[in-house]
Design a protein around this motif. Sequence first.
Motif, PDB file in Angstrom:
ATOM      1  N   ASP A  34     -28.912  -7.260 -37.836  1.00  0.00           N
ATOM      2  CA  ASP A  34     -27.613  -7.669 -37.289  1.00  0.00           C
ATOM      3  C   ASP A  34     -26.750  -6.457 -36.956  1.00  0.00           C
ATOM      4  N   VAL A  35     -26.710  -5.482 -37.855  1.00  0.00           N
ATOM      5  CA  VAL A  35     -25.913  -4.274 -37.631  1.00  0.00           C
ATOM      6  C   VAL A  35     -26.424  -3.545 -36.399  1.00  0.00           C
ATOM      7  N   ARG A  36     -27.724  -3.421 -36.271  1.00  0.00           N
ATOM      8  CA  ARG A  36     -28.301  -2.695 -35.130  1.00  0.00           C
ATOM      9  C   ARG A  36     -28.009  -3.418 -33.808  1.00  0.00           C
ATOM     10  N   LYS A  37     -27.976  -4.748 -33.833  1.00  0.00           N
ATOM     11  CA  LYS A  37     -27.661  -5.499 -32.613  1.00  0.00           C
ATOM     12  C   LYS A  37     -26.206  -5.299 -32.203  1.00  0.00           C
ATOM     13  N   LYS A  38     -25.320  -5.227 -33.188  1.00  0.00           N
ATOM     14  CA  LYS A  38     -23.890  -5.174 -32.928  1.00  0.00           C
ATOM     15  C   LYS A  38     -23.342  -3.764 -32.716  1.00  0.00           C
ATOM     16  N   ARG A  39     -24.059  -2.751 -33.137  1.00  0.00           N
ATOM     17  CA  ARG A  39     -23.496  -1.402 -33.117  1.00  0.00           C
ATOM     18  C   ARG A  39     -23.281  -0.889 -31.697  1.00  0.00           C
ATOM     19  N   GLN A  40     -22.243  -0.103 -31.590  1.00  0.00           N
ATOM     20  CA  GLN A  40     -21.926   0.521 -30.314  1.00  0.00           C
ATOM     21  C   GLN A  40     -22.172   2.029 -30.381  1.00  0.00           C
ATOM     22  N   LEU A  42     -24.204   5.477 -32.169  1.00  0.00           N
ATOM     23  CA  LEU A  42     -25.599   5.761 -32.505  1.00  0.00           C
ATOM     24  C   LEU A  42     -25.951   5.431 -33.952  1.00  0.00           C
ATOM     25  N   ALA A  43     -25.104   5.738 -34.909  1.00  0.00           N
ATOM     26  CA  ALA A  43     -25.428   5.469 -36.303  1.00  0.00           C
ATOM     27  C   ALA A  43     -24.167   5.090 -37.062  1.00  0.00           C
ATOM     28  N   SER A  44     -24.115   3.887 -37.535  1.00  0.00           N
ATOM     29  CA  SER A  44     -22.951   3.458 -38.302  1.00  0.00           C
ATOM     30  C   SER A  44     -23.199   3.744 -39.779  1.00  0.00           C
ATOM     31  N   HIS A  45     -22.126   3.834 -40.520  1.00  0.00           N
ATOM     32  CA  HIS A  45     -22.204   4.103 -41.952  1.00  0.00           C
ATOM     33  C   HIS A  45     -22.956   2.965 -42.653  1.00  0.00           C
ATOM     34  N   SER A  46     -22.673   1.724 -42.290  1.00  0.00           N
ATOM     35  CA  SER A  46     -23.321   0.589 -42.946  1.00  0.00           C
ATOM     36  C   SER A  46     -24.815   0.560 -42.638  1.00  0.00           C
ATOM     37  N   GLU A  47     -25.173   1.005 -41.449  1.00  0.00           N
ATOM     38  CA  GLU A  47     -26.604   1.048 -41.114  1.00  0.00           C
ATOM     39  C   GLU A  47     -27.327   2.028 -42.028  1.00  0.00           C
ATOM     40  N   ALA A  48     -26.774   3.188 -42.228  1.00  0.00           N
ATOM     41  CA  ALA A  48     -27.395   4.194 -43.091  1.00  0.00           C
ATOM     42  C   ALA A  48     -27.492   3.689 -44.535  1.00  0.00           C
ATOM     43  N   GLU A  49     -26.441   3.004 -44.991  1.00  0.00           N
ATOM     44  CA  GLU A  49     -26.463   2.445 -46.346  1.00  0.00           C
ATOM     45  C   GLU A  49     -27.552   1.382 -46.485  1.00  0.00           C
ATOM     46  N   LEU A  50     -27.653   0.511 -45.487  1.00  0.00           N
ATOM     47  CA  LEU A  50     -28.674  -0.544 -45.529  1.00  0.00           C
ATOM     48  C   LEU A  50     -30.077   0.045 -45.511  1.00  0.00           C
ATOM     49  N   VAL A  51     -30.289   1.062 -44.685  1.00  0.00           N
ATOM     50  CA  VAL A  51     -31.596   1.720 -44.621  1.00  0.00           C
ATOM     51  C   VAL A  51     -31.925   2.328 -45.986  1.00  0.00           C
ATOM     52  N   ALA A  52     -30.965   2.987 -46.609  1.00  0.00           N
ATOM     53  CA  ALA A  52     -31.192   3.595 -47.918  1.00  0.00           C
ATOM     54  C   ALA A  52     -31.529   2.537 -48.969  1.00  0.00           C
ATOM     55  N   GLN A  53     -30.820   1.417 -48.933  1.00  0.00           N
ATOM     56  CA  GLN A  53     -31.094   0.339 -49.885  1.00  0.00           C
ATOM     57  C   GLN A  53     -32.484  -0.258 -49.658  1.00  0.00           C
ATOM     58  N   LEU A  54     -32.845  -0.428 -48.384  1.00  0.00           N
ATOM     59  CA  LEU A  54     -34.181  -0.944 -48.071  1.00  0.00           C
ATOM     60  C   LEU A  54     -35.268   0.009 -48.566  1.00  0.00           C
ATOM     61  N   ARG A  55     -35.086   1.291 -48.321  1.00  0.00           N
ATOM     62  CA  ARG A  55     -36.083   2.286 -48.772  1.00  0.00           C
ATOM     63  C   ARG A  55     -36.202   2.274 -50.292  1.00  0.00           C
ATOM     64  N   ASP A  56     -35.065   2.124 -50.989  1.00  0.00           N
ATOM     65  CA  ASP A  56     -35.103   2.069 -52.446  1.00  0.00           C
ATOM     66  C   ASP A  56     -35.868   0.828 -52.920  1.00  0.00           C
ATOM     67  N   LEU A  57     -35.598  -0.304 -52.313  1.00  0.00           N
ATOM     68  CA  LEU A  57     -36.337  -1.526 -52.673  1.00  0.00           C
ATOM     69  C   LEU A  57     -37.828  -1.368 -52.389  1.00  0.00           C
ATOM     70  N   GLU A  58     -38.173  -0.771 -51.259  1.00  0.00           N
ATOM     71  CA  GLU A  58     -39.584  -0.561 -50.917  1.00  0.00           C
ATOM     72  C   GLU A  58     -40.254   0.367 -51.933  1.00  0.00           C
ATOM     73  N   ARG A  59     -39.508   1.373 -52.405  1.00  0.00           N
ATOM     74  CA  ARG A  59     -40.043   2.263 -53.437  1.00  0.00           C
ATOM     75  C   ARG A  59     -40.287   1.486 -54.726  1.00  0.00           C
ATOM     76  N   GLN A  60     -39.311   0.649 -55.093  1.00  0.00           N
ATOM     77  CA  GLN A  60     -39.463  -0.164 -56.304  1.00  0.00           C
ATOM     78  C   GLN A  60     -40.663  -1.100 -56.189  1.00  0.00           C
ATOM     79  N   MET A  61     -40.820  -1.716 -55.016  1.00  0.00           N
ATOM     80  CA  MET A  61     -41.943  -2.633 -54.818  1.00  0.00           C
ATOM     81  C   MET A  61     -43.270  -1.872 -54.862  1.00  0.00           C
ATOM     82  N   ALA A  62     -43.307  -0.686 -54.269  1.00  0.00           N
ATOM     83  CA  ALA A  62     -44.533   0.118 -54.301  1.00  0.00           C
ATOM     84  C   ALA A  62     -44.883   0.505 -55.734  1.00  0.00           C
ATOM     85  N   GLU A  63     -43.868   0.831 -56.520  1.00  0.00           N
ATOM     86  CA  GLU A  63     -44.119   1.200 -57.910  1.00  0.00           C
ATOM     87  C   GLU A  63     -44.595   0.020 -58.742  1.00  0.00           C
ATOM     88  N   SER A  64     -44.286  -1.197 -58.307  1.00  0.00           N
ATOM     89  CA  SER A  64     -44.738  -2.377 -59.045  1.00  0.00           C
ATOM     90  C   SER A  64     -45.957  -3.029 -58.383  1.00  0.00           C
TER      91      SER A  64
END
Length: 174
Positions: A34-40, A42-64
């Motif tokens: 949704d953020v990527r569709k709406k952004r005007q 190149l990189a919004s602060h919320s997009e970077a935060e969401l990407v970081a949270q996703l990467r952290d979750l993916e790391r947690q899932m990989a570890e489990s």
Amino acid sequence: MSSLTIKRAEKAIDFCTDLALTARHEQLDAELGDVRKKRQTLASHSEAELVAQLRDLERQMAESTVVFVLRALSNKRWAEHEAAHPPRKGDAADEAYSVNLSTFVDAVMPESIVSVTHKHDGSPVDFDPATDWMSLADEMSNAQFQVFALALLALNRGVTAAPFSLTASLATPR
């Protein structure tokens, strides 16, 4: 006696032990879309935060996530299991696979598991198929169990020729 040796087919199954993280991952991924569709910009602060949270979750899932390696049984052993678990009359799934699926998979799986390792580092998992499979299978969702059941059936009833990669073939110059 023949000098041929046979290495039976094997299949690796990634098994995440913490699928509760999946819902949060799906939610964050949708928010990022949704953020990527709406952004005007190149990189919004919320997009970077969401990407970081996703990467952290993916790391947690990989570890489990652990990797089960299953190996096909010999034809003789597979046939013995089939004979010991005939399909139930009137059960469409049993009749389709020619075995009693409710007992067959749990009987065969401990013999088929050759290793269990942590996905993130390849270290072995303390898992004895003969004693640990049933309790793990009882805790799995039906969808998780089906991944194992279908892999087991495919290994023992599936393709018997060496695999062919269309992608590699297309990438190979003539």
